[in-house]
Structure formats: C-alpha cells, structure tokens
Motif scaffolding. Structure first.
Motif, PDB file in Angstrom:
ATOM      1  N   UNK A 178      -2.905 -16.968  31.219  1.00 54.54           N
ATOM      2  CA  UNK A 178      -3.459 -15.986  30.293  1.00 54.54           C
ATOM      3  C   UNK A 178      -4.255 -14.903  31.012  1.00 54.54           C
ATOM      4  N   UNK A 179      -4.708 -15.149  32.225  1.00 52.81           N
ATOM      5  CA  UNK A 179      -5.511 -14.173  32.954  1.00 52.81           C
ATOM      6  C   UNK A 179      -4.717 -12.912  33.273  1.00 52.81           C
ATOM      7  N   UNK A 180      -3.398 -13.024  33.332  1.00 51.38           N
ATOM      8  CA  UNK A 180      -2.563 -11.857  33.619  1.00 51.38           C
ATOM      9  C   UNK A 180      -2.199 -11.076  32.366  1.00 51.38           C
ATOM     10  N   UNK A 209      -7.587 -12.560  23.665  1.00 52.19           N
ATOM     11  CA  UNK A 209      -8.350 -12.877  22.449  1.00 52.19           C
ATOM     12  C   UNK A 209      -7.536 -13.766  21.513  1.00 52.19           C
ATOM     13  N   UNK A 210      -6.245 -13.471  21.378  1.00 53.92           N
ATOM     14  CA  UNK A 210      -5.377 -14.290  20.532  1.00 53.92           C
ATOM     15  C   UNK A 210      -5.353 -15.732  21.034  1.00 53.92           C
ATOM     16  N   UNK A 211      -5.227 -15.895  22.339  1.00 52.22           N
ATOM     17  CA  UNK A 211      -5.180 -17.233  22.914  1.00 52.22           C
ATOM     18  C   UNK A 211      -6.498 -17.966  22.664  1.00 52.22           C
ATOM     19  N   UNK A 212      -7.626 -17.275  22.896  1.00 51.12           N
ATOM     20  CA  UNK A 212      -8.922 -17.939  22.706  1.00 51.12           C
ATOM     21  C   UNK A 212      -9.140 -18.324  21.250  1.00 51.12           C
ATOM     22  N   UNK A 213      -8.887 -17.418  20.319  1.00 54.98           N
ATOM     23  CA  UNK A 213      -9.119 -17.718  18.901  1.00 54.98           C
ATOM     24  C   UNK A 213      -8.184 -18.817  18.397  1.00 54.98           C
ATOM     25  N   UNK A 214      -6.957 -18.828  18.875  1.00 54.45           N
ATOM     26  CA  UNK A 214      -6.027 -19.885  18.493  1.00 54.45           C
ATOM     27  C   UNK A 214      -6.473 -21.225  19.081  1.00 54.45           C
ATOM     28  N   UNK A 215      -6.929 -21.188  20.309  1.00 48.77           N
ATOM     29  CA  UNK A 215      -7.463 -22.392  20.962  1.00 48.77           C
ATOM     30  C   UNK A 215      -8.642 -22.921  20.168  1.00 48.77           C
ATOM     31  N   UNK A 216      -9.563 -22.039  19.815  1.00 43.36           N
ATOM     32  CA  UNK A 216     -10.763 -22.424  19.059  1.00 43.36           C
ATOM     33  C   UNK A 216     -10.374 -23.034  17.717  1.00 43.36           C
ATOM     34  N   UNK A 217      -9.427 -22.415  17.044  1.00 45.55           N
ATOM     35  CA  UNK A 217      -8.980 -22.916  15.740  1.00 45.55           C
ATOM     36  C   UNK A 217      -8.372 -24.312  15.852  1.00 45.55           C
ATOM     37  N   UNK A 218      -7.679 -24.567  16.943  1.00 43.64           N
ATOM     38  CA  UNK A 218      -7.039 -25.862  17.143  1.00 43.64           C
ATOM     39  C   UNK A 218      -8.051 -26.979  17.375  1.00 43.64           C
ATOM     40  N   UNK A 219      -9.117 -26.714  18.135  1.00 45.35           N
ATOM     41  CA  UNK A 219     -10.013 -27.795  18.545  1.00 45.35           C
ATOM     42  C   UNK A 219     -11.356 -27.836  17.823  1.00 45.35           C
ATOM     43  N   UNK A 220     -11.729 -26.793  17.100  1.00 44.98           N
ATOM     44  CA  UNK A 220     -13.069 -26.724  16.521  1.00 44.98           C
ATOM     45  C   UNK A 220     -13.401 -27.936  15.650  1.00 44.98           C
ATOM     46  N   UNK A 221     -12.540 -28.262  14.728  1.00 44.33           N
ATOM     47  CA  UNK A 221     -12.809 -29.343  13.777  1.00 44.33           C
ATOM     48  C   UNK A 221     -13.033 -30.678  14.494  1.00 44.33           C
ATOM     49  N   UNK A 222     -12.196 -30.975  15.475  1.00 46.45           N
ATOM     50  CA  UNK A 222     -12.324 -32.236  16.217  1.00 46.45           C
ATOM     51  C   UNK A 222     -13.646 -32.305  16.982  1.00 46.45           C
TER      52      UNK A 222
END
Length: 188
Positions: free
Chosen positions: A12-14, A21-34
């Motif tokens: 994602x760094x490239x 931002x899309x990757x981070x927000x999607x990542x956050x959405x996936x793991x936040x609840x857990x």
C-alpha cells in the motif's frame, strides 16, 4: 478479494493517498468491533488498530494466499490488542503499588491495616497452598508455576515444553482440579 485487500497485499505504500485512506478505513472497519470487545475503550482501540495496521503493512506482502488475508488481518489485530492488555496489566500493577505506598496519598486513604488474625490466616493458607502444589505430580507443578507465577501464556508454554496449546490447556485444567482437591482436604 476486495480492492483494499489487494492493495494491502501488494504494498500500500506505493499507492496514492486516496488508495491508502481506503485501505486504512477498510482495515479499521474489519477489525474495530473485535478489538473493542477485548479492550472496551475507544481510544485504546484506535491505538491498537493503528499499531496493527502498521504491522499488516509491513507483513502484508508476505501473505501469499488471498483467501486467508481477512483471517490473518484479524489475527494480527487481536494479537496486538492482547499485547496491549498484557502491557497495561503490568503497568496498572506498578501504578497501583506506587499509589498506595505514596505517603501523601496514604493520608487520604482510610487505615486498612489487616488484623493480626487475618495475617496469620493468610500465611497459613498460603503455606497450605504451596504444600499442596509440592504434592502434585511434577508436570502439574511445572505448568502451574509457569502459568501463574511466571505469567506465561499457553503459546509460550507450548513452545517451551514442545506441546500443543490444546494439551497445555487440558493438563493445566487437570492440575487446577487436583490442586483444588488437595488444598480443600487440607483447609477443611
């Protein structure tokens, strides 16, 4: 596989800022609840998500199998949260010790000196407990000491003893049961 997982796996760094931002927000959405279920603190949850995201970025390109990517991400986030819990538990114990031994604060606290009878009873109980531990089989003794006195996790114990975590869990349950039986015989 979602576009964000593909970007995370590819590095994602490239990517451009919007993709990052899309990757981070999607990542956050996936793991936040857990993570929030484990920590019960929004701020700490956000910190853990950021820390685990950095770990995922660093190791994401090494994950070869796309189907396990979501599971791997959740595992990284969960392990990071458990590390924070362990670290905070030790920190909390240190703060509590400093708090109660501070003379300025002890003036504000009610005098809660234990009575001599309670001290004697606690000492007697502890001696019976240690005696009961010494009477257990050596492998039960070792498991109890590693887990409760050295505060090692099942994973650390399994690596040290070359046993699976399942075996460690079962033997530790048996050791606790035996210890309870022996201690109750002595205590009553």
């Amino acid at each position: 596989m979602g576009q964000w997982l593909y970007l995370l796996q590819r590095n994602v760094m490239n990517a451009d800022t919007d993709a990052q931002e899309l990757v981070y927000h999607s990542f956050r959405e996936l793991v936040y609840r857990d993570i929030y279920k484990l920590l019960r603190d929004h701020g700490l949850t956000e910190d853990v998500i950021q820390e685990s995201f950095i770990k995922a970025i660093a190791k994401g390109p090494e994950v070869r199998h796309a189907p396990v990517m979501r599971t791997w991400i959740r595992r990284v986030a969960r392990n990071t949260a458990l590390d924070v819990i362990r670290k905070n538990r030790k920190h909390r114990q240190m703060i509590t010790t400093e708090f109660f031994h501070n003379p300025a604060i002890s003036i504000l606290l009610p005098d809660t000196e234990p009575s001599i009878a309670n001290l004697v009873e606690d000492k007697f109980r502890d001696n019976l407990l240690y005696q009961s531990i010494r009477e257990l089989q050596s492998d039960y003794q070792m498991l109890l000491l590693l887990h409760y006195f050295e505060e090692k996790s099942y994973k650390e114990m399994s690596q040290e003893l070359h046993l699976s975590e399942q075996v460690i869990s079962q033997r530790l349950a048996r050791a606790r049961k035996k210890l309870r039986q022996q201690f109750m015989r002595k205590w009553s």
